[in-house]
Design a protein around this motif. Sequence first.
Motif, PDB file in Angstrom:
ATOM      1  N   MET A 246       0.830  -1.188   0.000  1.00 37.07           N
ATOM      2  CA  MET A 246       0.000   0.000   0.000  1.00 37.07           C
ATOM      3  C   MET A 246       0.869   1.244   0.000  1.00 37.07           C
ATOM      4  O   MET A 246       0.583   2.214  -0.709  1.00 37.07           O
ATOM      5  CB  MET A 246      -0.921  -0.003   1.199  1.00 37.07           C
ATOM      6  N   ARG A 248       3.769   1.375  -1.244  1.00 29.94           N
ATOM      7  CA  ARG A 248       4.383   1.433  -2.556  1.00 29.94           C
ATOM      8  C   ARG A 248       3.434   2.064  -3.590  1.00 29.94           C
ATOM      9  O   ARG A 248       3.820   2.969  -4.323  1.00 29.94           O
ATOM     10  CB  ARG A 248       4.793   0.034  -3.006  1.00 29.94           C
ATOM     11  N   VAL A 249       2.178   1.575  -3.624  1.00 32.56           N
ATOM     12  CA  VAL A 249       1.249   2.125  -4.610  1.00 32.56           C
ATOM     13  C   VAL A 249       0.918   3.581  -4.280  1.00 32.56           C
ATOM     14  O   VAL A 249       0.672   4.384  -5.176  1.00 32.56           O
ATOM     15  CB  VAL A 249      -0.067   1.312  -4.761  1.00 32.56           C
ATOM     16  N   ALA A 250       0.942   3.909  -2.983  1.00 34.79           N
ATOM     17  CA  ALA A 250       0.629   5.292  -2.587  1.00 34.79           C
ATOM     18  C   ALA A 250       1.693   6.262  -3.074  1.00 34.79           C
ATOM     19  O   ALA A 250       1.446   7.451  -3.208  1.00 34.79           O
ATOM     20  CB  ALA A 250       0.487   5.387  -1.071  1.00 34.79           C
ATOM     21  N   PRO A 255      -1.805  11.624  -7.985  1.00 36.17           N
ATOM     22  CA  PRO A 255      -3.115  11.508  -7.327  1.00 36.17           C
ATOM     23  C   PRO A 255      -3.071  10.521  -6.149  1.00 36.17           C
ATOM     24  O   PRO A 255      -3.642  10.790  -5.098  1.00 36.17           O
ATOM     25  CB  PRO A 255      -4.030  10.971  -8.434  1.00 36.17           C
ATOM     26  N   ALA A 256      -2.375   9.409  -6.330  1.00 33.60           N
ATOM     27  CA  ALA A 256      -2.288   8.416  -5.250  1.00 33.60           C
ATOM     28  C   ALA A 256      -1.580   9.006  -4.037  1.00 33.60           C
ATOM     29  O   ALA A 256      -1.959   8.743  -2.899  1.00 33.60           O
ATOM     30  CB  ALA A 256      -1.564   7.161  -5.742  1.00 33.60           C
ATOM     31  N   GLY A 259      -3.993  11.284  -2.384  1.00 28.85           N
ATOM     32  CA  GLY A 259      -5.020  10.431  -1.770  1.00 28.85           C
ATOM     33  C   GLY A 259      -4.520   9.802  -0.492  1.00 28.85           C
ATOM     34  O   GLY A 259      -5.228   9.775   0.522  1.00 28.85           O
ATOM     35  N   ALA A 260      -3.287   9.293  -0.512  1.00 24.01           N
ATOM     36  CA  ALA A 260      -2.708   8.636   0.657  1.00 24.01           C
ATOM     37  C   ALA A 260      -2.585   9.612   1.813  1.00 24.01           C
ATOM     38  O   ALA A 260      -2.839   9.271   2.968  1.00 24.01           O
ATOM     39  CB  ALA A 260      -1.345   8.042   0.305  1.00 24.01           C
ATOM     40  N   LEU A 262      -4.475  12.204   2.363  1.00 20.19           N
ATOM     41  CA  LEU A 262      -5.812  12.464   2.905  1.00 20.19           C
ATOM     42  C   LEU A 262      -6.325  11.272   3.724  1.00 20.19           C
ATOM     43  O   LEU A 262      -7.049  11.428   4.691  1.00 20.19           O
ATOM     44  CB  LEU A 262      -6.797  12.768   1.766  1.00 20.19           C
ATOM     45  N   MET A 263      -5.952  10.076   3.303  1.00 23.77           N
ATOM     46  CA  MET A 263      -6.440   8.878   3.985  1.00 23.77           C
ATOM     47  C   MET A 263      -5.597   8.512   5.200  1.00 23.77           C
ATOM     48  O   MET A 263      -5.975   7.640   5.976  1.00 23.77           O
ATOM     49  CB  MET A 263      -6.448   7.681   3.017  1.00 23.77           C
TER      50      MET A 263
ATOM     51  N   GLY B 259      -9.630  11.015  -0.525  1.00 30.71           N
ATOM     52  CA  GLY B 259      -8.373  10.286  -0.631  1.00 30.71           C
ATOM     53  C   GLY B 259      -8.569   8.930  -1.285  1.00 30.71           C
ATOM     54  O   GLY B 259      -7.801   8.530  -2.172  1.00 30.71           O
ATOM     55  N   LEU B 262      -9.001   9.185  -4.975  1.00 31.85           N
ATOM     56  CA  LEU B 262      -7.736   9.435  -5.677  1.00 31.85           C
ATOM     57  C   LEU B 262      -6.859   8.187  -5.721  1.00 31.85           C
ATOM     58  O   LEU B 262      -6.130   7.960  -6.677  1.00 31.85           O
ATOM     59  CB  LEU B 262      -6.976  10.588  -4.997  1.00 31.85           C
ATOM     60  N   MET B 263      -6.944   7.386  -4.648  1.00 33.80           N
ATOM     61  CA  MET B 263      -6.100   6.190  -4.589  1.00 33.80           C
ATOM     62  C   MET B 263      -6.712   4.999  -5.311  1.00 33.80           C
ATOM     63  O   MET B 263      -6.050   3.981  -5.502  1.00 33.80           O
ATOM     64  CB  MET B 263      -5.847   5.801  -3.126  1.00 33.80           C
TER      65      MET B 263
END
Lengths: 344, 344
Positions: A246, A248-250, A255-256, A259-260, A262-263, B259, B262-263
Motif C-alpha cells: 500500500m 508502494r502504490v501510494a 493523485p495516489a 489520496g494517501a 488524505l487517507m 483520498g 484518488l487512490m
Amino acid sequence: VTVVAVDAMGGDRAPAATVEGALVAARSGIEVALVGDSAVIQRELARIGATPPGVRLVHAPDAIEMGEHAALEARTRRGSSIYIGVQLVQRGEAAAFVSAGNTGAVFAIALLTLGRLAGIERPALGAVLPLPAGPTLLLDVGANAEVRASHLVQFARIGVAYMQAVGGIPAPTVGLLSIGEEPTKGSHVVIEAHAALATSGLRFIGNVEGRDVFAHRADVVVTDGFTGNAILKTAEGVIDVVFTEMRRVAAGSLPARIGALLMRPALRAMADRTDYRRYGAVPLLGVDGAVFVAHGRSDVQAITSAVVAAARAADRGMRDALARSVAVRDEEAGRTVTKLEERG
Amino acid sequence: VTVVAVDAMGGDRAPAATVEGALVAARSGIEVALVGDSAVIQRELARIGATPPGVRLVHAPDAIEMGEHAALEARTRRGSSIYIGVQLVQRGEAAAFVSAGNTGAVFAIALLTLGRLAGIERPALGAVLPLPAGPTLLLDVGANAEVRASHLVQFARIGVAYMQAVGGIPAPTVGLLSIGEEPTKGSHVVIEAHAALATSGLRFIGNVEGRDVFAHRADVVVTDGFTGNAILKTAEGVIDVVFTEMRRVAAGSLPARIGALLMRPALRAMADRTDYRRYGAVPLLGVDGAVFVAHGRSDVQAITSAVVAAARAADRGMRDALARSVAVRDEEAGRTVTKLEERG
C-alpha cells in the motif's frame, strides 16, 4: 492494587523497551515489579529519569537467552528473571507475570512452578485476535506442536473460561479448525475432536476454516500449536505485505500520493488496530496462575499494553475463574461417568 | 495448438461461469474442450452468443456435486464430467484438465486414472502465491491432511520441478514450514523432514515460519495439507478483512473519501494482484498429467485465468519436465543408496 511482575531481561529490545514499557504502565496506576539484573535495570531507570511510584525491583542474576535451547534446561536456572518472575506469582506477591522472553522457557518454568489447573493436561498459548467484528481467541498458537483430541477439547474449555472471565463474553462459541466444514474433514485427531466437542456441552459450532477465523465465526477457535502458530504468523505476514504494498502504490502517482495523504489518519487508525503491539500479550492458559508471553519483538508500546492486559486479566480474577470453571466442568464430567457406570 | 479440457459442471457458479470463462480463453487462441451435460452446455453457449473457433463439446451425463462425500465414491462415477475430463488427458486428447469442482473427487479420479509419477507416493495440491517479491509455491494445500517426512521431501522435489518447468526459475530454493528456525523446532515429522531435506541435494534454506512464506523467503515451501490449507485460507481471510476495513475507513470522513477516490486505481491494481481469481488454479502435483483445480467460487475471470495457466503449463511441457526431473532424482537417490550399501 494489582502487582504485575515484568521480565526486564526478555525480548529483542530488552532491557530498554521492557523497563520503559513497564514504567508507562506504572504511570497509569499499575504496580510493577521489574525482575532482572538490578544493576542493568537501575541503569535503564536512570536513563529514563523520573521513576513513578509503585515500581519495585526484584533482582535476578541470570537471564535466559532467546535462541537458547530453553525448555528443558531453563527449569534448572533458578536465578533467571523468568524463574524469579513466575515465583512471584506462585507466592502471591504478583497477580500476573509478563515476559517477552523465550516462550519455551516461560512455558516450561510456569508449568513446573505453578502446575496445571485440574482437568487440563496440556496448557496452551492463546492469542486474542483483535478483529473488527469482535475478538477471537485462537489456541494453541505454539506450545504443543502435536496434540491429542482430548487436548483440543481441554483447549476449548479453558478458552471458553478465559473469554468469559477476561473477555466478558457470557457464552462463547467454539470452532474447531479444519480443512472443510464436514465433521469427517481433517486429520484423524481433528475428526475425533469434532465428535468429542459435539457432545461436550460447549457451544460448539463445528469446523471452521482458516478464513473463518478472521471473519469472527467463533469466539474461541481451537487447533494444535503447529497450525495455530502458522495461522498467527501468516496473518502477520499478510498484513505486512499488504501495508508495504500500500505504501508502494501510494507513492506511485501524484493523485495516489495526495489520496494517501488524505487517507493517512484513517489508515493509521486501522493499522493500529491490527498491530501486534496492541494484542497485549498471549495468555498461557491452563497453568495455575496468570502468565503472559509478549511478542519477542515487543517495543515500549507493546510491553505497556501487555502489562495493562495482564493487570486487567488479574483484576477480573482470571486465575480463580479459570480454575473454578474448568474444575466444575471436570466434576460434571465425573458425574456423567458415574451415572453411566450406574446405568451400566 | 494446446487443448485444455474444462469441467463445465464444476464450481459454485457452473455452468454459466465455467462455459463463459472457457470461451474467453478460447478467444485468445487456446483450444478448449468443454466437458459436461451437452444440453446444459449448449444452452449456455446459446445464451452467450458467438462461440469462438476451437471450442469442442464432450458430453458427460453425470456431475459430481460439491458437498458430496466425493473421494472414494467419485471413482466409480465414470460418466461424470471430472472422470471424462481426466480421461481426455490420459488419452492425450487434452494437454491439461481444469476443474472448479469437488477437489477431493478431482484428486481421487486423477490419481486412479493417470497414476503417480515415479518417485512420488503422495501427489499434492500446490498453490502459487502471487507475492510482490515473486511467486512462492506452497504445497500441500489440502490433499494430504497427514504426511510422513518422506512425503514432505517428495513435495519439495516435485515443487522444485514445477517451478523450474512452469515458473521459469532455474534453481528454486526450498523452505520447510515450521514454528521456529531451529532444526529441532516443530512436530516429529517436521524435525525428521528437516534432516532429510538438509541432505537431499535440493537448495534447502531451512525452516520458514508463517510470516516468511509471504516475505518470499523461498521459491517452494513444503508443509502438510492441513497446515498448508490453513495458511492459504488464513491469507484469504486476512486480505478480506483488511480490504473490508479499508472500505469502511475510506467512507468514514470527507478527506478519507476524497483520498480513497484518488487512490482507487492504485488500490484496485493492488487488490487485483492479490485476488484469488488471478492465482489461475492450483496444480495437482505428482500425478502423471496436467490437472488443475480452480477455486470453488471461481467466476468467469477466474476460470479464464485457470485455463490460460493450464495451457501455459502444458505448453512448457509440465508433464514431461516433472516426470523427467523426479525420475532423474529418484535414480540419483537410488545410486546414493547403492553407494552406501557398497560402503556398508
